[in-house]
Design an enzyme around this catalytic site. Structure first.
Site, PDB file in Angstrom:
ATOM      1  N   ASP A  34     -61.515   7.502  56.037  1.00 12.14           N
ATOM      2  CA  ASP A  34     -60.988   8.749  56.582  1.00 12.14           C
ATOM      3  C   ASP A  34     -62.109   9.617  57.139  1.00 12.14           C
ATOM      4  OD1 ASP A  34     -58.673   7.815  55.605  1.00 12.14           O
ATOM      5  OD2 ASP A  34     -58.288   9.466  54.204  1.00 12.14           O
ATOM      6  N   SER A  83     -22.509   4.152  67.251  1.00  8.57           N
ATOM      7  CA  SER A  83     -22.782   4.136  65.808  1.00  8.57           C
ATOM      8  C   SER A  83     -22.352   2.784  65.268  1.00  8.57           C
ATOM      9  CB  SER A  83     -22.070   5.264  65.090  1.00  8.57           C
ATOM     10  OG  SER A  83     -20.933   5.646  65.799  1.00  8.57           O
ATOM     11  N   GLU A 117     -32.362  -6.394  60.489  1.00  5.05           N
ATOM     12  CA  GLU A 117     -33.416  -5.379  60.384  1.00  5.05           C
ATOM     13  C   GLU A 117     -33.097  -4.418  59.229  1.00  5.05           C
ATOM     14  OE1 GLU A 117     -33.255  -3.397  64.167  1.00  5.05           O
ATOM     15  OE2 GLU A 117     -33.354  -5.297  65.267  1.00  5.05           O
ATOM     16  N   LYS A 119     -32.254  -1.144  57.549  1.00  3.19           N
ATOM     17  CA  LYS A 119     -31.656   0.064  58.115  1.00  3.19           C
ATOM     18  C   LYS A 119     -32.371   1.253  57.485  1.00  3.19           C
ATOM     19  CE  LYS A 119     -27.204   2.147  59.180  1.00  3.19           C
ATOM     20  NZ  LYS A 119     -27.491   3.490  58.736  1.00  3.19           N
ATOM     21  N   ASP A 121     -33.537   4.816  56.491  1.00  3.36           N
ATOM     22  CA  ASP A 121     -32.801   6.055  56.309  1.00  3.36           C
ATOM     23  C   ASP A 121     -33.681   7.231  56.721  1.00  3.36           C
ATOM     24  OD1 ASP A 121     -30.566   7.394  55.675  1.00  3.36           O
ATOM     25  OD2 ASP A 121     -30.789   7.248  53.498  1.00  3.36           O
ATOM     26  N   ARG A 140     -30.832  12.174  68.083  1.00  2.87           N
ATOM     27  CA  ARG A 140     -29.622  11.464  68.478  1.00  2.87           C
ATOM     28  C   ARG A 140     -28.531  12.438  68.917  1.00  2.87           C
ATOM     29  NH1 ARG A 140     -24.729   9.767  66.586  1.00  2.87           N
ATOM     30  NH2 ARG A 140     -24.216   7.583  67.011  1.00  2.87           N
ATOM     31  N   TYR A 233     -36.940   0.061  67.144  1.00  2.00           N
ATOM     32  CA  TYR A 233     -36.119  -1.140  67.057  1.00  2.00           C
ATOM     33  C   TYR A 233     -35.278  -1.419  68.283  1.00  2.00           C
ATOM     34  CZ  TYR A 233     -32.852   2.470  65.500  1.00  2.00           C
ATOM     35  OH  TYR A 233     -32.110   3.610  65.398  1.00  2.00           O
ATOM     36  N   LYS A 321     -24.208  -2.536  53.994  1.00  2.92           N
ATOM     37  CA  LYS A 321     -24.621  -1.465  53.089  1.00  2.92           C
ATOM     38  C   LYS A 321     -24.302  -1.805  51.645  1.00  2.92           C
ATOM     39  CE  LYS A 321     -24.596   2.667  55.870  1.00  2.92           C
ATOM     40  NZ  LYS A 321     -23.955   3.973  55.933  1.00  2.92           N
ATOM     41  N   CYS A 415     -43.685  30.648  28.979  1.00  3.48           N
ATOM     42  CA  CYS A 415     -44.071  29.272  29.313  1.00  3.48           C
ATOM     43  C   CYS A 415     -43.838  28.373  28.099  1.00  3.48           C
ATOM     44  CB  CYS A 415     -45.535  29.233  29.729  1.00  3.48           C
ATOM     45  SG  CYS A 415     -46.198  27.564  29.838  1.00  3.48           S
ATOM     46  N   CYS A 418     -47.570  27.269  26.721  1.00  2.57           N
ATOM     47  CA  CYS A 418     -48.556  28.180  26.141  1.00  2.57           C
ATOM     48  C   CYS A 418     -47.943  29.480  25.610  1.00  2.57           C
ATOM     49  CB  CYS A 418     -49.650  28.504  27.155  1.00  2.57           C
ATOM     50  SG  CYS A 418     -49.071  29.556  28.503  1.00  2.57           S
ATOM     51  N   CYS A 433     -46.015  30.061  35.427  1.00  2.04           N
ATOM     52  CA  CYS A 433     -46.829  30.487  34.307  1.00  2.04           C
ATOM     53  C   CYS A 433     -48.185  30.808  34.926  1.00  2.04           C
ATOM     54  CB  CYS A 433     -46.977  29.351  33.293  1.00  2.04           C
ATOM     55  SG  CYS A 433     -48.305  29.671  32.113  1.00  2.04           S
ATOM     56  N   CYS A 438     -53.554  27.861  30.489  1.00  2.00           N
ATOM     57  CA  CYS A 438     -52.421  27.101  29.943  1.00  2.00           C
ATOM     58  C   CYS A 438     -52.766  25.615  29.965  1.00  2.00           C
ATOM     59  CB  CYS A 438     -51.163  27.379  30.775  1.00  2.00           C
ATOM     60  SG  CYS A 438     -49.765  26.342  30.325  1.00  2.00           S
TER      61      CYS A 438
HETATM   62  S1  IVH Z   1     -29.271  -0.105  65.820  1.00  3.46           S
HETATM   63  C1  IVH Z   1     -25.448   0.093  68.076  1.00  3.46           C
HETATM   64  N1  IVH Z   1     -31.202  -0.630  64.108  1.00  3.46           N
HETATM   65  O1  IVH Z   1     -28.616   3.668  61.650  1.00  3.46           O
HETATM   66  C2  IVH Z   1     -26.720  -0.033  67.353  1.00  3.46           C
HETATM   67  N2  IVH Z   1     -29.999   1.398  63.871  1.00  3.46           N
HETATM   68  O2  IVH Z   1     -25.370   4.043  62.823  1.00  3.46           O
HETATM   69  C3  IVH Z   1     -27.246   1.270  66.980  1.00  3.46           C
HETATM   70  N3  IVH Z   1     -30.768   2.802  62.016  1.00  3.46           N
HETATM   71  O3  IVH Z   1     -28.559   6.528  62.953  1.00  3.46           O
HETATM   72  C4  IVH Z   1     -28.346   1.347  66.057  1.00  3.46           C
HETATM   73  N4  IVH Z   1     -32.364   1.470  61.321  1.00  3.46           N
HETATM   74  O4  IVH Z   1     -30.690   5.249  63.896  1.00  3.46           O
HETATM   75  C5  IVH Z   1     -30.233   0.230  64.488  1.00  3.46           C
HETATM   76  N5  IVH Z   1     -32.930  -1.207  62.692  1.00  3.46           N
HETATM   77  C6  IVH Z   1     -31.963  -0.343  63.058  1.00  3.46           C
HETATM   78  C7  IVH Z   1     -31.762   0.871  62.384  1.00  3.46           C
HETATM   79  C8  IVH Z   1     -30.743   1.718  62.822  1.00  3.46           C
HETATM   80  C9  IVH Z   1     -31.740   2.622  61.126  1.00  3.46           C
HETATM   81  C10 IVH Z   1     -29.888   3.987  62.087  1.00  3.46           C
HETATM   82  C11 IVH Z   1     -29.656   4.467  63.467  1.00  3.46           C
HETATM   83  C12 IVH Z   1     -28.358   5.220  63.375  1.00  3.46           C
HETATM   84  C13 IVH Z   1     -27.640   4.452  62.314  1.00  3.46           C
HETATM   85  C14 IVH Z   1     -26.622   3.544  62.954  1.00  3.46           C
END
Ligand code: IVH
Length: 679
Positions: A34, A83, A117, A119, A121, A140, A233, A321, A415, A418, A433, A438
């Protein structure tokens, strides 16, 4: 006129910085420390200050810039964002496959491949590049229209400001639109929350909220301090390049130098893919970030197009999921922890309950406001959620199940450690505190002082800090430097080797850059980032101690709250004594001398060194650079011409050879003493 030499240097610095950024943030495999990285940045900043006409928008110095925005502008996405439809088990996954198969010919079915892939969050982002330059980044939003968060996204280090093109066979396209997920890793999330807590600010409920909140900040300087990561992605628009499959697209993004998740997989066989989805459930627990499932995509773009979409969801992809990890249990008690800056944090003691194969008996309640807002009472049945690796949290009480026996919790006015009175500053969420002596605070303070972002003392963590405080070996952070072997050797589990290693690590920390010390002091509101700013500006503890509040306030990134806190801290007699003790112990109190000065003092001039074994508190490379900086030479093998063999832990055959040849052997501590001028 700016000389060619300077232009070249600036370019070389930018190239080097971008490269090391890429190693660090994209490949997760840094090549330099660093400090070395900071030195490159500093040199570039200085040159750009001197020659402002050389500044370009994609210069790595230009990540943070611009004043706070009033609001975010709306941007229409070039291609609407769909979606995903969710499936929760194998039967639903097969049902999806059957629907797909019905729309395809036998040949197409036989050719199907699946990209899987993680997913992630986080927060979806859309990134626009023109001729290689990052020009626009958006959220989005509703899928059709998002918000322009370009200035904030520029601060994300994993996001290239210019497409770095890692593969020589590629060139940056005239136009490129990429989608990805910005996120905060679990460890960074924890650290961020700790910092928020220390500053008396609201903590985030989970990494997703933290990422979204950070990117939707109106002040980009705040975003710049947040540890945001990125995986890309999807290549939505690529000028002049025909990409036929999702896998090709991922490969292409990787070759251009975008961060692409290495856990993405390609399957030829549906059943194999389906069992991978099952095995992923336990695997995802070990990820350093939160993933709420997998995204399964049919690889071939032609087939994707043929399948099209229903409503807003494509037929060619699904999200696999896992059912949410929740359980209901009884809240037995609410207790309070005391953190390093004295913040009191309530946590829940639960009747043990199984959630996703793990027994949960404690959970976070964030802060007192959270408990009041959710009306959580002792004795309640509560919903507890485990999200990935993050500490389980109490989500809400089951009010319908109340018996009337439940007790409302109030913060203690003393506290719990202490017994001193608790303080609740106006306008802050936190309760403190404020007793600097302490024991709880002291131990946390020592732990913080030794942590990776501060003095980086290996082998000194929570346990050791508590032990030293409990035994009276450390009454403040400076006492660490006065520990002697005899203090430790009588302790259970402290053999000679361990004691030696620990003391060497403490010794090594005396020479850390100033910002690490400033961070380590544990001044309220001063974390690593602020410490860097202060160290850079004042360059010594003495200068910082004398800094007037008004002057501190004026520094970008500091402001009145931090300024007051710094001034107050140094006013305290106890704290001044700590500084005095640190100084007397030989802890470095100023930024390293300017390079010219070092060059004059070359205590190792004419000496040749060989290193063997693991050195305490420094990598081989760091030791080598230190020797060279002070005029010495480093070679790989021992010969009669070797002046000294530096011997670390588990030395190799070099030690034997040195003994045979009569070459002097020294420890790394001896070497440090030599460069400090024989002290
Ligand atoms: S593809 C139609 N790939 O999941 C395909 N989405 O509802 C659209 N997300 O908020 C998305 N990782 O941003 C895709 N490897 C991934 C993802 C991914 C996370 C999120 C995406 C969206 C939600 C999909």
């Amino acid at each position: 006129m700016i000389s060619e030499e300077i232009k070249k240097r600036v370019e070389a610095l930018r190239r080097a910085i971008n490269y090391h950024n890429y190693r660090y943030y994209v490949l997760d495999s840094p090549e330099i420390s660093d400090e070395e990285f900071d030195a490159l940045m500093l040199e570039l900043q200085r040159l750009e200050e001197q020659y402002p006409e050389l500044v370009t928008p994609d210069s790595p110095t230009q990540r943070v810039g611009g004043a706070p925005a009033e609001k975010f502008h709306k941007v229409r996405h070039p291609v609407s964002m769909l979606s995903l439809q969710d499936v929760f088990d194998q039967a639903e996954l097969r049902a999806w496959r059957d629907r797909v198969f019905k729309l395809l010919t036998p040949d197409e079915i036989a050719s199907l491949r699946y990209v899987v892939e993680p997913k992630i969050d986080g927060l979806t982002v859309v990134l626009h590049y023109e001729h290689g330059l990052f020009t626009l980044g958006a959220t989005r939003g509703d899928g059709a229209v998002g918000e322009d968060i370009t200035t904030n996204l520029r601060t994300v280090k994993a996001l290239p400001l210019r497409i770095p093109v890692q593969d020589r066979g590629e060139t940056a396209p005239a136009r490129l639109v990429v989608r990805g997920e910005a996120y905060i890793s679990i460890e960074d999330f924890r650290r961020l929350n700790e910092e928020q807590e220390a500053k008396g600010l609201k903590t985030f409920a989970n990494p997703r909220n933290a990422a979204a909140g950070s990117l939707r900040q109106l002040d980009p300087r705040i975003t710049a301090q947040r540890p945001i990561s990125l995986w890309t992605y999807q290549a939505v628009l690529v000028d002049g390049k025909n990409i036929h499959t999702q896998w090709e697209a991922l490969e292409y993004l990787r070759r251009l130098g975008f961060p692409v998740n290495p856990l993405n997989r390609l399957f030829d066989d549906f059943d194999e893919m389906a069992s991978y989805c099952v095995s992923w459930e336990s695997e995802k627990e070990n990820l350093p970030y939160e993933a709420d499932g997998l995204v399964i995509k049919i690889n071939d773009f032609g087939i994707q197009q043929k399948l099209g979409s229903v409503g807003k969801a494509p037929r060619w992809a699904v999200a696999y999921k896992y059912r949410s990890q929740e359980a209901i249990t009884k809240l037995l008690d609410i207790r309070v922890n005391v953190g390093r800056t004295g913040v009191l944090t309530p946590y829940a003691v639960l009747e043990p309950v199984q959630i996703g194969g793990v027994t949960v008996s404690k959970a976070t309640l964030h802060n007192y406001d959270y408990i009041r807002e959710k009306d959580i009472r002792i004795g309640d049945l509560v919903v507890v959620m485990r999200a990935g690796e993050v500490i389980p949290q109490v989500v809400r009480p089951v009010k319908e199940a109340r018996t009337g026996e439940e007790k409302i919790f109030t913060m203690p006015d003393r506290c719990p450690i202490c017994g001193e009175p608790v303080v609740h500053p106006e306008g802050e969420v936190a309760y403190y505190c404020v007793n600097a002596a302490c024991p709880a605070q002291l131990a946390r303070g020592i732990e913080h002082f030794a942590s990776r972002d501060a003095m980086d003392i290996a082998g000194l963590g929570e346990k050791q800090a508590h032990l030293f405080v409990e035994l009276g070996l450390a009454n403040d952070i400076a006492d660490l430097y006065y520990l002697r072997p005899e203090h430790l050797l009588s302790l259970e589990g402290y053999g000679e080797k361990r004691v030696q290693n620990l003391l060497s690590a403490i010794e090594a920390s005396k020479d850390r850059p100033l910002w690490r010390l400033v961070n380590g002091l544990g001044i309220k509101f001063v974390g690593a980032e602020v410490a860097r700013i202060l160290a850079e500006r004042y360059r010594s503890v003495d200068a910082l101690m004398k800094a007037p509040r008004e002057e501190l306030e004026e520094i970008p990134g500091i402001g009145p709250r931090i300024a007051t806190s710094v001034v107050e801290w140094f006013k305290h007699e106890t704290n001044r004594r700590v500084i005095q003790k640190l100084r007397a112990a030989g802890v470095r109190m100023s930024e390293e001398q300017a390079p010219e000065e070092v060059e004059e003092k070359k205590p190792l001039e004419g000496l040749t060194f060989v290193i063997t074994g693991t050195l305490p508190g420094a990598s081989r490379q760091e030791a080598k650079e230190m020797i060279q900086r002070y005029g010495g030479k480093v070679t790989d093998s021992v010969s009669r011409r070797t002046s000294y063999l530096v011997v670390g832990e588990s030395p190799g055959s070099k030690l034997e050879k040195a003994r045979k040849l009569g070459v002097h052997t020294i420890s790394f501590d001896d070497l440090r003493r030599m460069v400090r001028g024989g002290k």
